[in-house]
Design a protein around this motif. Structure first.
Motif, PDB file in Angstrom:
ATOM      1  N   GLN A   1       0.845  -1.185   0.000  1.00  0.00           N
ATOM      2  CA  GLN A   1       0.000   0.000   0.000  1.00  0.00           C
ATOM      3  C   GLN A   1       0.880   1.234   0.000  1.00  0.00           C
ATOM      4  OE1 GLN A   1      -3.406  -0.385   2.471  1.00  0.00           O
ATOM      5  NE2 GLN A   1      -3.576   1.821   2.822  1.00  0.00           N
ATOM      6  N   GLY A   2       0.505   2.194  -0.840  1.00  0.00           N
ATOM      7  CA  GLY A   2       1.283   3.410  -0.907  1.00  0.00           C
ATOM      8  C   GLY A   2       0.502   4.530  -1.562  1.00  0.00           C
ATOM      9  N   GLY A   3       1.019   5.715  -1.420  1.00  0.00           N
ATOM     10  CA  GLY A   3       0.285   6.860  -1.931  1.00  0.00           C
ATOM     11  C   GLY A   3      -0.970   7.074  -1.104  1.00  0.00           C
ATOM     12  N   TRP A   4      -1.938   7.733  -1.663  1.00  0.00           N
ATOM     13  CA  TRP A   4      -3.146   8.028  -0.883  1.00  0.00           C
ATOM     14  C   TRP A   4      -4.321   7.145  -1.227  1.00  0.00           C
ATOM     15  CZ3 TRP A   4      -7.427  10.447  -3.366  1.00  0.00           C
ATOM     16  CH2 TRP A   4      -7.172  10.832  -4.685  1.00  0.00           C
ATOM     17  N   TRP A   5      -4.192   6.329  -2.282  1.00  0.00           N
ATOM     18  CA  TRP A   5      -5.342   5.513  -2.649  1.00  0.00           C
ATOM     19  C   TRP A   5      -5.014   4.058  -2.955  1.00  0.00           C
ATOM     20  CZ3 TRP A   5      -6.061   2.711  -7.085  1.00  0.00           C
ATOM     21  CH2 TRP A   5      -5.158   2.958  -8.136  1.00  0.00           C
ATOM     22  N   TYR A   6      -3.798   3.705  -3.307  1.00  0.00           N
ATOM     23  CA  TYR A   6      -3.458   2.400  -3.877  1.00  0.00           C
ATOM     24  C   TYR A   6      -3.216   1.327  -2.820  1.00  0.00           C
ATOM     25  CZ  TYR A   6      -1.013  -1.268  -6.374  1.00  0.00           C
ATOM     26  OH  TYR A   6      -0.649  -2.486  -6.880  1.00  0.00           O
ATOM     27  N   ARG A   7      -3.828   0.176  -3.028  1.00  0.00           N
ATOM     28  CA  ARG A   7      -3.508  -1.040  -2.274  1.00  0.00           C
ATOM     29  C   ARG A   7      -3.565  -2.210  -3.244  1.00  0.00           C
ATOM     30  NH1 ARG A   7      -3.391  -2.993   3.023  1.00  0.00           N
ATOM     31  NH2 ARG A   7      -3.976  -5.186   3.229  1.00  0.00           N
ATOM     32  N   GLY A   8      -2.461  -2.914  -3.380  1.00  0.00           N
ATOM     33  CA  GLY A   8      -2.404  -4.113  -4.196  1.00  0.00           C
ATOM     34  C   GLY A   8      -2.282  -5.323  -3.288  1.00  0.00           C
ATOM     35  N   GLU A   9      -3.148  -6.318  -3.487  1.00  0.00           N
ATOM     36  CA  GLU A   9      -3.108  -7.529  -2.680  1.00  0.00           C
ATOM     37  C   GLU A   9      -2.830  -8.733  -3.570  1.00  0.00           C
ATOM     38  OE1 GLU A   9      -6.162  -6.115   0.847  1.00  0.00           O
ATOM     39  OE2 GLU A   9      -6.721  -7.845  -0.379  1.00  0.00           O
TER      40      GLU A   9
ATOM     41  N   TRP B   1     -13.358  10.731  -4.248  1.00  0.00           N
ATOM     42  CA  TRP B   1     -13.935  11.103  -5.542  1.00  0.00           C
ATOM     43  C   TRP B   1     -12.861  11.520  -6.547  1.00  0.00           C
ATOM     44  CZ3 TRP B   1     -12.619  15.975  -6.971  1.00  0.00           C
ATOM     45  CH2 TRP B   1     -12.187  16.828  -5.952  1.00  0.00           C
ATOM     46  N   ALA B   2     -11.701  11.948  -6.053  1.00  0.00           N
ATOM     47  CA  ALA B   2     -10.650  12.453  -6.942  1.00  0.00           C
ATOM     48  C   ALA B   2      -9.763  11.347  -7.517  1.00  0.00           C
ATOM     49  CB  ALA B   2      -9.789  13.470  -6.207  1.00  0.00           C
ATOM     50  N   VAL B   3      -9.875  10.135  -6.989  1.00  0.00           N
ATOM     51  CA  VAL B   3      -9.005   9.047  -7.452  1.00  0.00           C
ATOM     52  C   VAL B   3      -9.159   8.804  -8.957  1.00  0.00           C
ATOM     53  CG1 VAL B   3      -8.464   6.593  -7.224  1.00  0.00           C
ATOM     54  CG2 VAL B   3      -8.803   7.996  -5.184  1.00  0.00           C
ATOM     55  N   PRO B   4     -10.390   8.669  -9.482  1.00  0.00           N
ATOM     56  CA  PRO B   4     -10.508   8.485 -10.935  1.00  0.00           C
ATOM     57  C   PRO B   4      -9.964   9.675 -11.732  1.00  0.00           C
ATOM     58  CG  PRO B   4     -12.538   7.852  -9.853  1.00  0.00           C
ATOM     59  CD  PRO B   4     -11.682   8.522  -8.820  1.00  0.00           C
ATOM     60  N   LEU B   5     -10.157  10.884 -11.216  1.00  0.00           N
ATOM     61  CA  LEU B   5      -9.625  12.065 -11.909  1.00  0.00           C
ATOM     62  C   LEU B   5      -8.103  12.030 -11.965  1.00  0.00           C
ATOM     63  CD1 LEU B   5     -11.901  14.854 -10.393  1.00  0.00           C
ATOM     64  CD2 LEU B   5     -12.066  13.820 -12.668  1.00  0.00           C
ATOM     65  N   ALA B   6      -7.486  11.660 -10.864  1.00  0.00           N
ATOM     66  CA  ALA B   6      -6.026  11.603 -10.793  1.00  0.00           C
ATOM     67  C   ALA B   6      -5.458  10.490 -11.665  1.00  0.00           C
ATOM     68  CB  ALA B   6      -5.585  11.409  -9.344  1.00  0.00           C
ATOM     69  N   ASN B   7      -6.294   9.527 -12.008  1.00  0.00           N
ATOM     70  CA  ASN B   7      -5.857   8.383 -12.807  1.00  0.00           C
ATOM     71  C   ASN B   7      -6.521   8.348 -14.177  1.00  0.00           C
ATOM     72  OD1 ASN B   7      -4.049   6.615 -11.006  1.00  0.00           O
ATOM     73  ND2 ASN B   7      -5.702   7.269  -9.667  1.00  0.00           N
ATOM     74  N   LYS B   8      -6.879   9.514 -14.683  1.00  0.00           N
ATOM     75  CA  LYS B   8      -7.455   9.658 -16.024  1.00  0.00           C
ATOM     76  C   LYS B   8      -8.633   8.722 -16.259  1.00  0.00           C
ATOM     77  CE  LYS B   8      -3.026  11.166 -17.665  1.00  0.00           C
ATOM     78  NZ  LYS B   8      -1.825  10.833 -18.361  1.00  0.00           N
ATOM     79  N   GLY B   9      -9.484   8.609 -15.228  1.00  0.00           N
ATOM     80  CA  GLY B   9     -10.674   7.779 -15.343  1.00  0.00           C
ATOM     81  C   GLY B   9     -10.378   6.295 -15.415  1.00  0.00           C
ATOM     82  N   PHE B  10      -9.162   5.910 -15.117  1.00  0.00           N
ATOM     83  CA  PHE B  10      -8.725   4.512 -15.165  1.00  0.00           C
ATOM     84  C   PHE B  10      -8.829   3.915 -16.564  1.00  0.00           C
ATOM     85  CE2 PHE B  10      -9.429   5.011 -10.608  1.00  0.00           C
ATOM     86  CZ  PHE B  10      -8.249   4.501 -10.123  1.00  0.00           C
TER      87      PHE B  10
END
Length: 124
Positions: free
Chosen positions: A51-59, A85-94
């Motif tokens: 887990q790192g940054g403000w939103w990411y967790r990989g399991e 709500w800003a996660v998709p914006l920060a990631n170009k809508g995924f």
């Protein structure tokens, strides 16, 4: 609260214990560039999280399969506790995120397979 963003499932023709050891070694050596990720390991050493940054967790879940090999599952979660709500914006809508994650896991499986001298594959 965590929201599943993508899951990729694959496997290796190698014992789960051997795969688990390599994954733990790789995750323990991980650096996040701008941040240092947190690595968690469950007691059975079958589930690892980074887990790192403000939103990411990989399991990662590493389990024996019925043929003596390993089932390898990677899930990415949005774990943002603020500005969710800003996660998709920060990631170009995924856009393209699933395919990029899939390619990354395929490359990881290939590296593990090379180190363990075994066949690898993706299921999804």
């Amino acid at each position: 609260m965590k929201k599943l963003m993508v899951a990729v499932i694959g496997g290796l023709d190698a014992p789960a214990a051997a795969v688990s050891e390599l994954v733990l070694t790789d995750l323990s050596a991980a650096t996040g560039g701008r941040y240092t990720p947190t690595v968690e390991v469950d007691g059975a050493r079958t589930t690892y999280a980074i887990q790192g940054g403000w939103w990411y967790r990989g399991e990662y879940t590493i389990e024996p399969d019925d043929q003596g090999g390993t089932r390898f599952t990677h899930r990415v979660y949005n774990v943002a506790s603020w500005m969710r709500w800003a996660v998709p914006l920060a990631n170009k809508g995924f856009v393209g995120f699933r395919e990029t994650t899939r390619r990354g896991i395929k490359a990881q499986l290939d590296r593990l397979g090379e180190r363990l001298a075994c066949r690898t594959w993706l299921e999804s």
